[in-house]
Design a protein around this motif. Structure first.
Motif, PDB file in Angstrom:
ATOM      1  N   UNK A   1     -27.056  22.028  -4.574  1.00 41.10           N
ATOM      2  CA  UNK A   1     -26.035  21.017  -4.287  1.00 41.10           C
ATOM      3  C   UNK A   1     -25.184  21.434  -3.090  1.00 41.10           C
ATOM      4  N   UNK A   2     -24.838  22.716  -3.031  1.00 39.96           N
ATOM      5  CA  UNK A   2     -24.009  23.209  -1.941  1.00 39.96           C
ATOM      6  C   UNK A   2     -24.752  23.106  -0.606  1.00 39.96           C
ATOM      7  N   UNK A   3     -26.032  23.471  -0.593  1.00 40.69           N
ATOM      8  CA  UNK A   3     -26.822  23.360   0.634  1.00 40.69           C
ATOM      9  C   UNK A   3     -26.890  21.915   1.116  1.00 40.69           C
ATOM     10  N   UNK A   4     -27.100  20.997   0.168  1.00 43.47           N
ATOM     11  CA  UNK A   4     -27.186  19.588   0.540  1.00 43.47           C
ATOM     12  C   UNK A   4     -25.844  19.057   1.033  1.00 43.47           C
ATOM     13  N   UNK A   5     -24.766  19.566   0.458  1.00 42.73           N
ATOM     14  CA  UNK A   5     -23.434  19.158   0.906  1.00 42.73           C
ATOM     15  C   UNK A   5     -23.190  19.586   2.339  1.00 42.73           C
ATOM     16  N   UNK A   6     -23.598  20.797   2.688  1.00 48.12           N
ATOM     17  CA  UNK A   6     -23.440  21.265   4.062  1.00 48.12           C
ATOM     18  C   UNK A   6     -24.302  20.436   5.008  1.00 48.12           C
ATOM     19  N   UNK A   7     -25.517  20.122   4.582  1.00 51.02           N
ATOM     20  CA  UNK A   7     -26.372  19.255   5.397  1.00 51.02           C
ATOM     21  C   UNK A   7     -25.683  17.912   5.649  1.00 51.02           C
ATOM     22  N   UNK A   8     -25.076  17.369   4.615  1.00 46.76           N
ATOM     23  CA  UNK A   8     -24.387  16.088   4.731  1.00 46.76           C
ATOM     24  C   UNK A   8     -23.237  16.172   5.733  1.00 46.76           C
ATOM     25  N   UNK A   9     -22.472  17.264   5.668  1.00 49.60           N
ATOM     26  CA  UNK A   9     -21.351  17.434   6.590  1.00 49.60           C
ATOM     27  C   UNK A   9     -21.838  17.555   8.029  1.00 49.60           C
ATOM     28  N   UNK A  10     -22.922  18.314   8.225  1.00 55.46           N
ATOM     29  CA  UNK A  10     -23.464  18.468   9.565  1.00 55.46           C
ATOM     30  C   UNK A  10     -24.026  17.151  10.085  1.00 55.46           C
ATOM     31  N   UNK A  11     -24.652  16.383   9.212  1.00 56.95           N
ATOM     32  CA  UNK A  11     -25.200  15.099   9.621  1.00 56.95           C
ATOM     33  C   UNK A  11     -24.077  14.139  10.003  1.00 56.95           C
ATOM     34  N   UNK A  12     -22.974  14.203   9.260  1.00 57.73           N
ATOM     35  CA  UNK A  12     -21.824  13.365   9.591  1.00 57.73           C
ATOM     36  C   UNK A  12     -21.260  13.757  10.954  1.00 57.73           C
ATOM     37  N   UNK A  13     -21.221  15.066  11.211  1.00 57.99           N
ATOM     38  CA  UNK A  13     -20.748  15.528  12.512  1.00 57.99           C
ATOM     39  C   UNK A  13     -21.678  15.049  13.626  1.00 57.99           C
ATOM     40  N   UNK A  14     -22.979  15.075  13.372  1.00 62.19           N
ATOM     41  CA  UNK A  14     -23.957  14.604  14.360  1.00 62.19           C
ATOM     42  C   UNK A  14     -23.726  13.126  14.674  1.00 62.19           C
ATOM     43  N   UNK A  15     -23.584  12.300  13.636  1.00 62.34           N
ATOM     44  CA  UNK A  15     -23.369  10.868  13.828  1.00 62.34           C
ATOM     45  C   UNK A  15     -22.076  10.614  14.587  1.00 62.34           C
ATOM     46  N   UNK A  16     -21.062  11.360  14.217  1.00 66.40           N
ATOM     47  CA  UNK A  16     -19.751  11.172  14.832  1.00 66.40           C
ATOM     48  C   UNK A  16     -19.788  11.551  16.314  1.00 66.40           C
ATOM     49  N   UNK A  17     -20.410  12.662  16.639  1.00 63.92           N
ATOM     50  CA  UNK A  17     -20.450  13.099  18.027  1.00 63.92           C
ATOM     51  C   UNK A  17     -21.323  12.193  18.879  1.00 63.92           C
TER      52      UNK A  17
END
Length: 354
Positions: free
Chosen positions: A313-329
């Motif tokens: 769950x923690x790994x997937x949460x970090x992936x989600x945060x990084x993906x959000x950063x990618x979309x945002x940038x």
């Protein structure tokens, strides 16, 4: 003696002070006063305060010492049952104090905060803060740590409890997170589900200074969690170093912030702290509206690869945060241009988390 004392530390807060004081003085709860600690302000704050009825307001001024010193001085000056924190740029609904005192009395609590409406510098709504029961999901070993978080400018707590746990400590920009871990250990704290005010997010949020402050906040929030890990294992906590303020302001990486503490940490603690702080920094950037530089992302890749992130769950949460950063940038204009591909996308392509 008032039953509740509102404690506000003020430093060059002229811009929004009038609105904040207006809402604090419009409370439907009667048994309270306001203590303003002026921490060496150089703006025109005094003229703002002078416009209001002074019956409830006390003021103490001193040379600039920082937020922690100002708040601890305020705690020493108070003579009340409950301290209610307030900031000079937030908005407080008329029932903030009455609802919180009623809740504390009914449930025999030691501290309470509430959900808030987030607003920007112009007062536009940005959304509602997270659910109050999220504080019960706390986990100091998570990446980043799940804190028993309460919105600090809306905290109301028993004064004797705050003094018993030692007041505020020098966890730079994270004195609230450090306080909450210690409160959560032995005391009853709750987040009221009803929004009782507006929390303002503003001020140079994409400046380099904001990014630097983000690194400091990320690092020290996770250092506070590491202290909680040590406490639960019966180990001595790491003492915060208040004298390194200048070094902190010059630091341009998490590694630089780590350096004064490195000698006190084991290798496993160092790896956890840097990875957790990297995850926190990515998360903060997503809602604090600043963009990290390429070095931050390169450092994150190294920190994640060295840490043991075994929880799926923690790994997937970090992936989600990084993906959000990618979309945002990918949609963020920077110096008039849009970055393609985003730095976060580079991270995901390198697959730092397995």
């Amino acid at each position: 003696m008032a039953r509740v004392s509102v404690l506000m530390s003020l430093y060059n807060g002229e811009a929004y002070l009038a609105e904040s004081l207006k809402t604090l003085l419009a409370q439907d709860y009667d048994d309270y006063d306001i203590l303003i600690i002026d921490d060496g302000s150089t703006d025109d704050w005094q003229n703002v305060v002078d416009r209001f009825d002074q019956k409830r307001i006390r003021i103490h001024s001193h040379s600039n010492r920082g937020l922690v010193e100002s708040l601890n001085l305020g705690l020493d000056m108070l003579d009340c049952e409950f301290m209610a924190r307030a900031d000079d740029d937030d908005v407080y609904f008329p029932n903030r104090l009455s609802k919180q005192v009623e809740y504390i009395d009914f449930a025999q609590l030691d501290a309470v905060s509430c959900r808030v409406l987030n607003i920007d510098g112009q007062g536009h709504h940005l959304g509602l803060s997270g659910q109050g029961d999220a504080m019960w999901w706390q986990d100091p070993t998570y990446f980043p740590a799940r804190e028993p978080y309460l919105s600090h400018p809306f905290l109301t707590a028993r004064l004797d409890v705050l003094k018993d746990i030692g007041g505020y400590r020098h966890a730079h920009l994270c004195e609230d997170a450090d306080l909450y871990w210690r409160l959560f250990r032995q005391h009853k704290i709750v987040v009221h589900e009803e929004p009782l005010g507006k929390y303002r997010i503003h001020g140079g949020s994409i400046s380099s200074n904001a990014v630097n402050r983000g690194r400091v906040q990320a690092f020290y929030s996770q250092l506070a969690a590491l202290n909680e890990q040590r406490y639960r294992k019966g180990e001595i906590e790491i003492a915060y170093i208040p004298s390194i303020k200048d070094e902190i302001e010059r630091a341009t990486s998490l590694n630089a912030l780590l350096e004064p503490y490195r000698q006190y940490l084991s290798n496993d603690e160092t790896n956890w702290l840097l990875a957790a702080a990297s995850a926190k920094l990515v998360d903060l950037g997503g809602w604090r509206n600043y963009i990290l530089n390429e070095a931050d992302f390169d450092d994150a890749i190294r920190h994640f690869s060295k840490a043991s992130i075994d929880d799926f769950e923690n790994r997937e949460k970090i992936r989600e945060q990084l993906d959000r950063a990618r979309t945002r940038e990918a949609h963020k204009a920077w110096d008039g241009e849009v970055k393609e591909p985003s730095l976060a996308e580079k991270i995901l392509n390198k697959r730092p988390i397995r």
